[in-house]
Motif scaffolding. Structure first.
Motif, PDB file in Angstrom:
ATOM      1  N   ASN A   1       0.839  -1.195   0.000  1.00 37.69           N
ATOM      2  CA  ASN A   1       0.000   0.000   0.000  1.00 37.69           C
ATOM      3  C   ASN A   1       0.876   1.249   0.000  1.00 37.69           C
ATOM      4  N   GLY A   2       0.501   2.208  -0.828  1.00 42.88           N
ATOM      5  CA  GLY A   2       1.258   3.449  -0.926  1.00 42.88           C
ATOM      6  C   GLY A   2       2.179   3.501  -2.120  1.00 42.88           C
ATOM      7  N   SER A   3       2.361   2.364  -2.805  1.00 42.44           N
ATOM      8  CA  SER A   3       3.269   2.329  -3.963  1.00 42.44           C
ATOM      9  C   SER A   3       2.533   2.765  -5.228  1.00 42.44           C
ATOM     10  N   PHE A   4       2.194   4.043  -5.291  1.00 44.59           N
ATOM     11  CA  PHE A   4       1.392   4.524  -6.410  1.00 44.59           C
ATOM     12  C   PHE A   4       2.225   4.948  -7.609  1.00 44.59           C
ATOM     13  N   ALA A   5       3.527   5.070  -7.420  1.00 45.63           N
ATOM     14  CA  ALA A   5       4.378   5.513  -8.528  1.00 45.63           C
ATOM     15  C   ALA A   5       4.701   4.311  -9.412  1.00 45.63           C
ATOM     16  N   SER A   6       4.031   4.211 -10.544  1.00 50.62           N
ATOM     17  CA  SER A   6       4.265   3.090 -11.446  1.00 50.62           C
ATOM     18  C   SER A   6       5.721   3.087 -11.911  1.00 50.62           C
ATOM     19  N   GLY A   7       6.300   1.906 -11.910  1.00 53.96           N
ATOM     20  CA  GLY A   7       7.689   1.797 -12.309  1.00 53.96           C
ATOM     21  C   GLY A   7       8.178   0.372 -12.155  1.00 53.96           C
ATOM     22  N   ALA A   8       9.464   0.225 -11.945  1.00 53.64           N
ATOM     23  CA  ALA A   8      10.060  -1.104 -11.908  1.00 53.64           C
ATOM     24  C   ALA A   8       9.747  -1.869 -10.632  1.00 53.64           C
ATOM     25  N   GLY A   9       9.328  -1.159  -9.565  1.00 51.42           N
ATOM     26  CA  GLY A   9       9.060  -1.834  -8.313  1.00 51.42           C
ATOM     27  C   GLY A   9      10.348  -2.275  -7.639  1.00 51.42           C
ATOM     28  N   ASN A  10      10.231  -3.187  -6.646  1.00 52.37           N
ATOM     29  CA  ASN A  10      11.428  -3.667  -5.975  1.00 52.37           C
ATOM     30  C   ASN A  10      12.189  -4.641  -6.873  1.00 52.37           C
ATOM     31  N   ARG A  11      13.326  -5.118  -6.380  1.00 51.09           N
ATOM     32  CA  ARG A  11      14.194  -5.930  -7.239  1.00 51.09           C
ATOM     33  C   ARG A  11      13.540  -7.230  -7.676  1.00 51.09           C
ATOM     34  N   PHE A  12      12.566  -7.733  -6.913  1.00 51.53           N
ATOM     35  CA  PHE A  12      11.947  -9.000  -7.278  1.00 51.53           C
ATOM     36  C   PHE A  12      11.005  -8.859  -8.473  1.00 51.53           C
ATOM     37  N   VAL A  13      10.558  -7.654  -8.752  1.00 54.62           N
ATOM     38  CA  VAL A  13       9.805  -7.414  -9.988  1.00 54.62           C
ATOM     39  C   VAL A  13      10.728  -7.646 -11.179  1.00 54.62           C
ATOM     40  N   GLY A  14      11.930  -7.069 -11.114  1.00 50.12           N
ATOM     41  CA  GLY A  14      12.903  -7.272 -12.178  1.00 50.12           C
ATOM     42  C   GLY A  14      13.357  -8.716 -12.272  1.00 50.12           C
ATOM     43  N   TYR A  15      13.542  -9.363 -11.113  1.00 46.27           N
ATOM     44  CA  TYR A  15      13.954 -10.769 -11.117  1.00 46.27           C
ATOM     45  C   TYR A  15      12.898 -11.652 -11.766  1.00 46.27           C
ATOM     46  N   ALA A  16      11.628 -11.374 -11.479  1.00 39.88           N
ATOM     47  CA  ALA A  16      10.538 -12.174 -12.053  1.00 39.88           C
ATOM     48  C   ALA A  16      10.514 -12.036 -13.571  1.00 39.88           C
ATOM     49  N   SER A  17      10.627 -10.811 -14.053  1.00 39.52           N
ATOM     50  CA  SER A  17      10.656 -10.569 -15.490  1.00 39.52           C
ATOM     51  C   SER A  17      11.839 -11.279 -16.133  1.00 39.52           C
ATOM     52  N   LEU A  18      12.991 -11.233 -15.470  1.00 40.70           N
ATOM     53  CA  LEU A  18      14.189 -11.877 -15.989  1.00 40.70           C
ATOM     54  C   LEU A  18      14.031 -13.395 -16.019  1.00 40.70           C
ATOM     55  N   ALA A  19      13.426 -13.962 -14.968  1.00 41.55           N
ATOM     56  CA  ALA A  19      13.204 -15.413 -14.930  1.00 41.55           C
ATOM     57  C   ALA A  19      12.331 -15.864 -16.085  1.00 41.55           C
ATOM     58  N   ALA A  20      11.297 -15.074 -16.388  1.00 38.01           N
ATOM     59  CA  ALA A  20      10.409 -15.412 -17.498  1.00 38.01           C
ATOM     60  C   ALA A  20      11.143 -15.340 -18.831  1.00 38.01           C
ATOM     61  N   SER A  21      11.905 -14.273 -19.030  1.00 39.53           N
ATOM     62  CA  SER A  21      12.593 -14.103 -20.318  1.00 39.53           C
ATOM     63  C   SER A  21      13.673 -15.171 -20.517  1.00 39.53           C
ATOM     64  N   ARG A  22      14.325 -15.576 -19.460  1.00 45.43           N
ATOM     65  CA  ARG A  22      15.378 -16.580 -19.569  1.00 45.43           C
ATOM     66  C   ARG A  22      14.828 -17.967 -19.894  1.00 45.43           C
ATOM     67  N   THR A  23      13.638 -18.259 -19.425  1.00 49.80           N
ATOM     68  CA  THR A  23      13.086 -19.609 -19.568  1.00 49.80           C
ATOM     69  C   THR A  23      12.034 -19.733 -20.657  1.00 49.80           C
ATOM     70  N   GLY A  24      11.587 -18.593 -21.202  1.00 54.49           N
ATOM     71  CA  GLY A  24      10.518 -18.628 -22.194  1.00 54.49           C
ATOM     72  C   GLY A  24       9.141 -18.720 -21.581  1.00 54.49           C
ATOM     73  N   ALA A  25       9.067 -18.538 -20.261  1.00 54.29           N
ATOM     74  CA  ALA A  25       7.765 -18.531 -19.591  1.00 54.29           C
ATOM     75  C   ALA A  25       7.026 -17.242 -19.924  1.00 54.29           C
ATOM     76  N   ASP A  26       5.714 -17.265 -19.754  1.00 53.82           N
ATOM     77  CA  ASP A  26       4.925 -16.050 -19.906  1.00 53.82           C
ATOM     78  C   ASP A  26       5.146 -15.159 -18.680  1.00 53.82           C
ATOM     79  N   TYR A  27       4.849 -13.887 -18.833  1.00 55.09           N
ATOM     80  CA  TYR A  27       5.086 -12.928 -17.738  1.00 55.09           C
ATOM     81  C   TYR A  27       3.895 -11.996 -17.594  1.00 55.09           C
ATOM     82  N   VAL A  28       3.506 -11.743 -16.356  1.00 54.54           N
ATOM     83  CA  VAL A  28       2.500 -10.735 -16.051  1.00 54.54           C
ATOM     84  C   VAL A  28       3.117  -9.739 -15.078  1.00 54.54           C
ATOM     85  N   ASP A  29       3.085  -8.473 -15.449  1.00 59.53           N
ATOM     86  CA  ASP A  29       3.606  -7.413 -14.583  1.00 59.53           C
ATOM     87  C   ASP A  29       2.518  -7.050 -13.573  1.00 59.53           C
TER      88      ASP A  29
END
Length: 252
Positions: free
Chosen positions: A157-185
């Motif tokens: 709550n309070g994270s209204f500034a759209s952006g990259a988020g914490n590091r696990f947002v980036g890690y999740a995106s990277l995991a999907a791209s590395r494995t060919g999995a689908d990704y939802v932001d």
């Protein structure tokens, strides 16, 4: 000709949805009961937006590491069948902790990186990165004929500034791209829904802390996931119901 077109459409739909199940894998923000009294996880509210069964296997307090170490992924590997889906969303419990709490991942995103920590008994154990745990799970599911959607963690709550988020947002995106999995932001789509509702209404979604939502809030978070799914490239979006395809807010 019309019959042939209809038959082809049905075959295409069945390739995605017939006899399939969607398994949800995550922490308390997704799990039944959420983070305690007055809260619930968003996974409990996803079913109205998908035409195929949703089974919520999220467990409160878990991280990518602890879900792995406790054998919960292994149990799912013996449960799923070819054509099923897995949605994996971790991040809230994966941060560093001293002393080790059994949940913290080794920092970084390199699957080869390891850390040596001591458990509560003083025993030395080796841990791995978030990406190691997530990417191994995606690869194993793929070998079983199960497609995976890697989802970024939800915002606090309070994270209204759209952006990259914490590091696990980036890690999740990277995991999907590395494995060919689908990704939802999921992170940014939740923020878009929250911005449309306004901070005062969103505050009411968090009765106990800044992480765990009320049932009403969990429903909005589920809608945000369905919206992100529908706006993405995953073939799972073919299983969205009319409720799932008519959600408010635009695609990002």
């Amino acid at each position: 000709m019309a019959v042939k077109i209809l038959s082809y459409a049905l075959l295409l739909f069945c390739a995605v949805a017939c006899n399939a199940t969607v398994y949800l894998i995550g922490d308390s923000t997704m799990a039944p009961g959420g983070g305690g009294a007055g809260t619930d996880g968003w996974g409990q509210y996803l079913q109205p937006y998908l035409s195929i069964p949703v089974v919520n296997k999220a467990v409160a307090g878990r991280s990518a590491r602890s879900y792995t170490d406790e054998g919960r992924f292994n149990t799912l590997y013996t449960t799923v069948k070819k054509g099923d889906w897995a949605v994996i969303e971790f991040g809230h419990n994966d941060g560093s902790a001293t002393p080790d709490n059994g949940r913290a991942d080794c920092p970084g995103s390199d699957v080869a990186t390891t850390c040596t920590v001591k458990d509560s008994t003083g025993k030395t154990i080796v841990t791995h990165t978030y990406n190691y745990y997530i990417q191994n799970a995606v690869t194993k599911f793929a070998s079983l004929g199960v497609k995976t959607v890697v989802s970024s963690p939800t915002p606090n709550n309070g994270s209204f500034a759209s952006g990259a988020g914490n590091r696990f947002v980036g890690y999740a995106s990277l995991a999907a791209s590395r494995t060919g999995a689908d990704y939802v932001d999921h992170y940014d789509y939740v923020i878009e829904f929250y911005k449309a509702l306004g901070q005062a209404k969103v505050n009411a979604f968090y009765p106990n802390d800044h992480t765990h939502t009320s049932p009403a809030g969990a429903k909005v978070v589920a809608q945000a996931f369905a919206k992100g799914l529908g706006c993405g490239k995953s073939t799972l979006k073919a299983s969205l119901t009319s409720a799932g395809t008519s959600l408010p807010n635009g695609c990002m």
